[in-house]
Design a protein around this motif. Structure first.
Motif, PDB file in Angstrom:
ATOM      1  N   VAL A  93       0.828  -1.209   0.000  1.00  0.00           N
ATOM      2  CA  VAL A  93       0.000   0.000   0.000  1.00  0.00           C
ATOM      3  C   VAL A  93       0.862   1.259   0.000  1.00  0.00           C
ATOM      4  N   SER A  94       2.177   1.109  -0.115  1.00  0.00           N
ATOM      5  CA  SER A  94       3.067   2.267  -0.174  1.00  0.00           C
ATOM      6  C   SER A  94       2.819   3.075  -1.448  1.00  0.00           C
ATOM      7  N   THR A  95       3.197   4.328  -1.407  1.00  0.00           N
ATOM      8  CA  THR A  95       2.929   5.223  -2.532  1.00  0.00           C
ATOM      9  C   THR A  95       3.662   4.806  -3.798  1.00  0.00           C
ATOM     10  N   ALA A  96       4.972   4.538  -3.700  1.00  0.00           N
ATOM     11  CA  ALA A  96       5.775   4.287  -4.904  1.00  0.00           C
ATOM     12  C   ALA A  96       5.259   3.125  -5.744  1.00  0.00           C
ATOM     13  N   PRO A  97       5.060   1.932  -5.168  1.00  0.00           N
ATOM     14  CA  PRO A  97       4.578   0.844  -6.043  1.00  0.00           C
ATOM     15  C   PRO A  97       3.232   1.130  -6.670  1.00  0.00           C
ATOM     16  N   ASN A  98       2.351   1.811  -5.956  1.00  0.00           N
ATOM     17  CA  ASN A  98       1.047   2.140  -6.519  1.00  0.00           C
ATOM     18  C   ASN A  98       1.159   3.184  -7.620  1.00  0.00           C
ATOM     19  N   VAL A  99       1.960   4.214  -7.403  1.00  0.00           N
ATOM     20  CA  VAL A  99       2.148   5.250  -8.427  1.00  0.00           C
ATOM     21  C   VAL A  99       2.810   4.664  -9.663  1.00  0.00           C
ATOM     22  N   PHE A 100       3.850   3.850  -9.470  1.00  0.00           N
ATOM     23  CA  PHE A 100       4.556   3.279 -10.610  1.00  0.00           C
ATOM     24  C   PHE A 100       3.656   2.306 -11.368  1.00  0.00           C
ATOM     25  N   TRP A 101       2.971   1.414 -10.652  1.00  0.00           N
ATOM     26  CA  TRP A 101       2.138   0.413 -11.316  1.00  0.00           C
ATOM     27  C   TRP A 101       1.015   1.076 -12.124  1.00  0.00           C
ATOM     28  N   THR A 102       0.283   1.976 -11.488  1.00  0.00           N
ATOM     29  CA  THR A 102      -0.832   2.623 -12.192  1.00  0.00           C
ATOM     30  C   THR A 102      -0.322   3.525 -13.308  1.00  0.00           C
ATOM     31  N   GLY A 103       0.785   4.209 -13.058  1.00  0.00           N
ATOM     32  CA  GLY A 103       1.328   5.094 -14.084  1.00  0.00           C
ATOM     33  C   GLY A 103       1.852   4.335 -15.284  1.00  0.00           C
ATOM     34  N   PHE A 104       2.624   3.288 -15.033  1.00  0.00           N
ATOM     35  CA  PHE A 104       3.186   2.517 -16.143  1.00  0.00           C
ATOM     36  C   PHE A 104       2.091   1.862 -16.970  1.00  0.00           C
ATOM     37  N   TYR A 105       1.098   1.289 -16.305  1.00  0.00           N
ATOM     38  CA  TYR A 105       0.068   0.589 -17.065  1.00  0.00           C
ATOM     39  C   TYR A 105      -0.928   1.536 -17.735  1.00  0.00           C
ATOM     40  N   GLY A 106      -1.185   2.674 -17.128  1.00  0.00           N
ATOM     41  CA  GLY A 106      -1.977   3.683 -17.821  1.00  0.00           C
ATOM     42  C   GLY A 106      -1.266   4.149 -19.075  1.00  0.00           C
ATOM     43  N   SER A 107       0.074   4.298 -18.968  1.00  0.00           N
ATOM     44  CA  SER A 107       0.869   4.706 -20.125  1.00  0.00           C
ATOM     45  C   SER A 107       0.863   3.641 -21.209  1.00  0.00           C
ATOM     46  N   LEU A 108       1.034   2.385 -20.801  1.00  0.00           N
ATOM     47  CA  LEU A 108       1.028   1.294 -21.780  1.00  0.00           C
ATOM     48  C   LEU A 108      -0.297   1.221 -22.519  1.00  0.00           C
ATOM     49  N   ASN A 109      -1.372   1.366 -21.784  1.00  0.00           N
ATOM     50  CA  ASN A 109      -2.663   1.260 -22.449  1.00  0.00           C
ATOM     51  C   ASN A 109      -2.870   2.390 -23.460  1.00  0.00           C
ATOM     52  N   ASN A 110      -2.428   3.572 -23.098  1.00  0.00           N
ATOM     53  CA  ASN A 110      -2.530   4.691 -24.038  1.00  0.00           C
ATOM     54  C   ASN A 110      -1.686   4.468 -25.283  1.00  0.00           C
ATOM     55  N   VAL A 111      -0.454   4.002 -25.103  1.00  0.00           N
ATOM     56  CA  VAL A 111       0.401   3.806 -26.277  1.00  0.00           C
ATOM     57  C   VAL A 111      -0.111   2.640 -27.113  1.00  0.00           C
ATOM     58  N   ASN A 112      -0.706   1.628 -26.484  1.00  0.00           N
ATOM     59  CA  ASN A 112      -1.280   0.527 -27.261  1.00  0.00           C
ATOM     60  C   ASN A 112      -2.485   0.983 -28.085  1.00  0.00           C
ATOM     61  N   ILE A 113      -3.297   1.857 -27.510  1.00  0.00           N
ATOM     62  CA  ILE A 113      -4.425   2.414 -28.263  1.00  0.00           C
ATOM     63  C   ILE A 113      -3.907   3.220 -29.458  1.00  0.00           C
ATOM     64  N   LEU A 114      -2.828   3.973 -29.223  1.00  0.00           N
ATOM     65  CA  LEU A 114      -2.236   4.746 -30.318  1.00  0.00           C
ATOM     66  C   LEU A 114      -1.697   3.825 -31.401  1.00  0.00           C
ATOM     67  N   ILE A 115      -0.970   2.771 -31.019  1.00  0.00           N
ATOM     68  CA  ILE A 115      -0.421   1.838 -32.003  1.00  0.00           C
ATOM     69  C   ILE A 115      -1.549   1.186 -32.808  1.00  0.00           C
ATOM     70  N   GLN A 116      -2.619   0.820 -32.135  1.00  0.00           N
ATOM     71  CA  GLN A 116      -3.767   0.236 -32.827  1.00  0.00           C
ATOM     72  C   GLN A 116      -4.350   1.222 -33.837  1.00  0.00           C
ATOM     73  N   ALA A 117      -4.454   2.478 -33.419  1.00  0.00           N
ATOM     74  CA  ALA A 117      -4.987   3.503 -34.324  1.00  0.00           C
ATOM     75  C   ALA A 117      -4.068   3.727 -35.516  1.00  0.00           C
ATOM     76  N   ILE A 118      -2.751   3.732 -35.264  1.00  0.00           N
ATOM     77  CA  ILE A 118      -1.788   3.918 -36.361  1.00  0.00           C
ATOM     78  C   ILE A 118      -1.907   2.777 -37.363  1.00  0.00           C
TER      79      ILE A 118
END
Length: 497
Positions: A93-118
């Protein structure tokens, strides 16, 4: 702080780009992928949006506070101390693992949507080069984010069978619940993406955009972290031929954002952009100006520093070394008797200057992601790994000669452990406050016999003075929210948590 499972992250992101709902009803006003990306300019805008997810301020904060880079500043009012990071408290429940996990996967999902659109975009006459570059940069960004996930969440980057994170190289549905993948699967995906990126990118738009040199640097870092120095060293050496080690004047100017000699890739920060602000001070959520990770107002003694330079770093710096000038603010008060001072917090104030600001904006500087000095370190690690201790020492001496501006006595390493300890010590001062220290100890600490070692005065506040390099906390836990919301990962928590 609110915490989200991967499925909820994906749901929230998909709401922005949309998909058909369970009954295939087209709701008025919904922005579909086709409507969002109608032109090559739309795709370029989408790509620029994904660059924002490469922000390193959270890494800078966590790497500094959890390790031995900083001490408690005289103007600290609890910043960075509330969740226990400074005390080596790290759990799901520490801040770092939660921030990193949600941030990295939010980023991945956005870039995957972009790649799909491209991939769904119909290329028009005269657009092929731009189209290829946009797609190539997107693949490179996806590779970089996957490697960040490995770096923090895999317990052993050299073990192909160890679990990394969830490999996300497609756009999943909100209902999908996915298990963790192995390092081998992550490495294969990263290499595939980088191979595609290298085949597509032909434009060089400078070091604030992804180009072939970014791909080479990432490949070198990935291979070094993996312990594959036979691959890493030639890649690093090829970059050093194009990006020589900066001299003293160039090095100082680099951190004022006026010289690019060593910058292979950086994230530009400028007045009025999305990062122009103070961000989350004292938190791994960070954001905003990089210098706001350490001070409220500016990088001087009057700038309300809530973190100062740790003595573990300062005591290695020589005033004749340009890195002293870059890292230590001239308004610092250095107490030579700090170890016996009755009030060292007031008499010994070492203000961090590295992010003093640019464009007349205090605390705002470009974020250096790949520098040629890191490539030199990768080559030194490779030589140490092969038993060439003299060769490793020669490379460290080359860097020190440049930083002092004169010939220095080359170090002598009597063993592999001594060589790795020397490389790790040099990385500590060369890459201080750039988001490397935690990962460096994780991957090199056992071979060097070096962990976190704060100065006794710095850690007298709570006794959290040392952490061995083999401690389980050099791997982040999978956040509790993900464990609770994803049964596929429920039994895949990292050891120790």
């Amino acid at each position: 702080m609110k915490k989200y499972s991967l499925s909820l992250i994906i749901s929230c992101v998909l709401l922005l780009f949309s998909c058909s709902d369970a009954t295939e009803i087209e709701q008025p006003g919904r922005l579909t992928e086709a409507a969002a990306f109608e032109t090559i300019a739309d795709l370029q805008s989408g790509l620029l949006g994904t660059y924002g997810f490469l922000d390193t301020t959270s890494e800078i904060q966590f790497n500094a506070v959890f390790t031995d880079e900083v001490s408690i500043g005289f103007d600290n009012g609890g910043q960075g101390l509330g969740d226990g990071t400074w005390a080596f408290v790290l759990n799901n429940v520490s801040t770092a693992p939660n921030v990193f996990w949600t941030g990295f996967y939010g980023s991945l999902n956005n870039v995957n949507i972009l790649i799909q659109a491209i991939n769904n975009y119909e290329v028009q006459d005269g657009e092929q080069v731009d189209y290829n570059n946009i797609l190539g940069e997107a693949y490179a960004i996806r590779a970089a984010i996957h490697h960040l996930i490995m770096s923090y969440f895999s317990p052993d980057l050299t073990d192909n069978g160890a679990l990394a994170g969830i490999l996300l190289d497609f756009v999943p549905t909100p209902e999908q619940q996915l298990p963790r993948n192995t390092n081998a699967e992550f490495y294969a995906s990263i290499e595939s993406d980088l191979t595609l990126a290298a085949s597509l990118i032909t434009k060089d738009q400078g070091n604030t955009f992804i180009n072939d040199d970014f791909v080479t640097a990432l490949r070198a870092r990935v291979a070094a972290y993996r312990g594959d120095y036979a691959t890493a060293a030639p890649l690093a050496q090829s970059l050093l031929a194009s990006y020589p080690i900066a001299n003293r004047a160039e090095y100082e100017a680099m951190f004022l954002d006026t010289d690019e000699t060593e910058n292979i890739f950086k994230l530009e920060r400028t007045i009025g952009d999305n990062f122009d602000g103070q961000g989350n001070t004292g938190s791994s959520a960070a954001g905003g100006w990089a210098g706001a990770n350490f001070a409220f107002v500016n990088a001087t003694a009057d700038g309300s520093p809530y973190f100062e330079m740790g003595r573990a770093v300062f005591n290695q710096l020589d005033p004749l070394d340009i890195r002293f000038d870059v890292n230590v603010a001239p308004t610092s008060t250095i107490d030579p008797d700090y170890q016996t001072s009755a009030n060292a917090l007031q008499t010994d104030r070492i203000i961090i200057k590295k992010y003093e600001g640019s464009e007349n904006r205090a605390l705002m500087n470009d974020l250096k992601v790949f520098r040629s000095s890191e490539m030199l370190f990768i080559m030194a690690e490779a030589r140490a790994d092969s038993g060439d201790l003299t060769g490793a020492a020669a490379l460290i001496d080359q860097l020190r000669d440049a930083r002092f501006g004169s010939d220095q006595v080359a170090p002598t390493y009597g063993s592999q452990q001594a060589a790795f300890a020397g490389i790790l010590a040099e990385r500590q001062i060369e890459l201080a406050f750039e988001g490397h220290r935690y990962k460096d100890i994780k991957r090199l600490g056992v071979r060097a016999g070096v962990g976190v070692q704060r100065d006794a005065v710095d850690c007298s506040i709570n006794g959290a003075c040392s952490l061995g390099p083999d401690d389980f906390r050099f791997t982040l836990p999978i956040p509790r929210s993900e464990i609770a919301g994803n049964p596929e990962i429920a039994n895949q928590q990292n050891p120790g948590y």
